[in-house]
Structure formats: C-alpha cells, structure tokens
Motif scaffolding. Sequence first.
Motif, mmCIF file in Angstrom:
data_model
loop_
_atom_site.group_PDB
_atom_site.id
_atom_site.type_symbol
_atom_site.label_atom_id
_atom_site.label_comp_id
_atom_site.label_asym_id
_atom_site.label_seq_id
_atom_site.Cartn_x
_atom_site.Cartn_y
_atom_site.Cartn_z
ATOM 1 N N SER A 5 1.999 2.033 7.744
ATOM 2 C CA SER A 5 2.388 2.810 6.691
ATOM 3 C C SER A 5 1.368 2.545 5.515
ATOM 4 N N SER A 6 1.282 3.634 5.034
ATOM 5 C CA SER A 6 0.278 3.442 3.344
ATOM 6 C C SER A 6 0.946 3.003 2.270
ATOM 7 N N SER A 7 2.404 3.126 2.355
ATOM 8 C CA SER A 7 3.211 2.879 1.243
ATOM 9 C C SER A 7 3.115 1.252 0.590
ATOM 10 N N TRP A 55 1.217 -2.314 0.400
ATOM 11 C CA TRP A 55 -0.275 -3.252 0.909
ATOM 12 C C TRP A 55 0.299 -4.004 2.190
ATOM 13 N N GLY A 107 0.142 -1.092 7.046
ATOM 14 C CA GLY A 107 -0.668 -0.421 7.932
ATOM 15 C C GLY A 107 -2.158 -0.696 7.785
ATOM 16 N N LEU A 113 -5.967 1.790 8.059
ATOM 17 C CA LEU A 113 -6.496 2.995 8.313
ATOM 18 C C LEU A 113 -7.433 2.869 9.491
ATOM 19 N N PHE A 159 -3.283 6.625 8.973
ATOM 20 C CA PHE A 159 -2.809 5.066 8.868
ATOM 21 C C PHE A 159 -1.999 4.704 10.095
#
Length: 229
Positions: free
Chosen positions: A123-125, A127, A130, A132, A120
């Motif tokens: 950040s994937s924390s 929505w 980040g 992919l 990522f």
Amino acid sequence: MNFLSVLSCLCLALTSAAAQAPKPCVSPELMTGSFTLMDAGGLYVSTGAVSYDALGQRMRVRNIPLVGNQTFKMDLLILFNEKVYYEIDWSKLSCKKKALDTTFIPMQVPSDAKLMGQVFMGSSSYWGAGVLTNTWYGELPQNGQYSAVFTEIGCVPVTWSIYTPASGWVALSTYNWVFGNTNPMDYSPPFFCGQSELEAIEKPDTFFAALQSLAKQTKEHEKTSGASH
C-alpha cells in the motif's frame, strides 16, 4: 490562453512524463538473499539462498529442496563470464559441468525489455507499507518469454515468471536481499568438481533451465527415497 500556448504546455507535460518513465536498470554489484522456485503444476517447491557478484559475473544458488518430509542439498555455481555452470549434489559429492547460455542474465533488466507498468506492492497509504515496483516483459532465448518485477529504487529483483515451450511456466521469487557478499569462496567449485568435464549437449542451458534442473533432481531424489522405504 491561445492555441499555441496550450500546445506548448502539453508538449512540456509529455516531455516531463517521458523523462520520468522507468528505464531498464542494473541491480547492485554484490547481493545476497533468498529464493523460492515453483513449477506451473505446483509439484515442487524449491527454496534456498543466492549470492550474486556482478563484477565477476558469478552466482551461487544454495538450494535446499523440500519434498514432503524429506530434504537434500544441491547447489548451482553459475559462471556467466565462463559460460558454464556446475550442478553440485552434496549428498553424493558429485558434480556436473554444463554449458550456459549467457545472452540473458536475470539480475538486471534487459536493455530491450518493455515496461508493462508501475505499481505499489502493498500500500502507498502509509510510509513503509509498500514498495514501488516496475514490471517488465520480453523474450528469452529458445522461444521463451518472461515477466519480471524490480523495485523502482535500487533495482532489486522481486519476482520472475518464465515460460519456455520445453518446460512450461516457472515462478521465481526472491526476498531478504542485503547488499554485499560475506564469503568469496561461494564462487569457487568444491574440490570434487575439479575433474568434471563439460557435458556435451545440443544447446546450452539458460539460467532458468539450470534452476529447473534442480526440480528434476528433486523429483528423482523423491522417487529414489520412496523406493528405498
């Protein structure tokens, strides 16, 4: 659970993982965005706009290099299907026609590219915090190497790092992509290119060599401008 059951579950898991592994992809057919190019020494920064037509195998790079407090405009019209590109200097209304090595087209992941990893960016924390991406690497013509980052969804190019023995490292970043082209004339040479003849060179230039040529023109313009003041 006996040994055969465990082995069967393991095989199913490995098969599922293999099926989900990222595959080399092709970007959308029509795209318009922006780019920034920098050499390894940081001696120049070139920025501008780029349009790409996968159907016609054409690209227009509208370059506006920045050299100190000076600017000048130079474009590239890259015709992959004709294996040529035009180097267009609007400040002089001059045009050079050069041979192009089309074995590598940067707007798609080569079929022989190797996957370095999936991460990522951001950040994937949360929505929207980040995106992919997949990082690919491989070899370029003329003993070069590359690594490239494309989005997992949409196969949108993000960054390229390119190395060739002749010119060293170059970093190319692209951003602000939108799908579609607004001006079909982007892919037509300007009127003053009509009489340009193909330059005789030992080896055709790659796409990245064409971009590096912009850097050379930038430096030459800087020298010329400095001498005139």
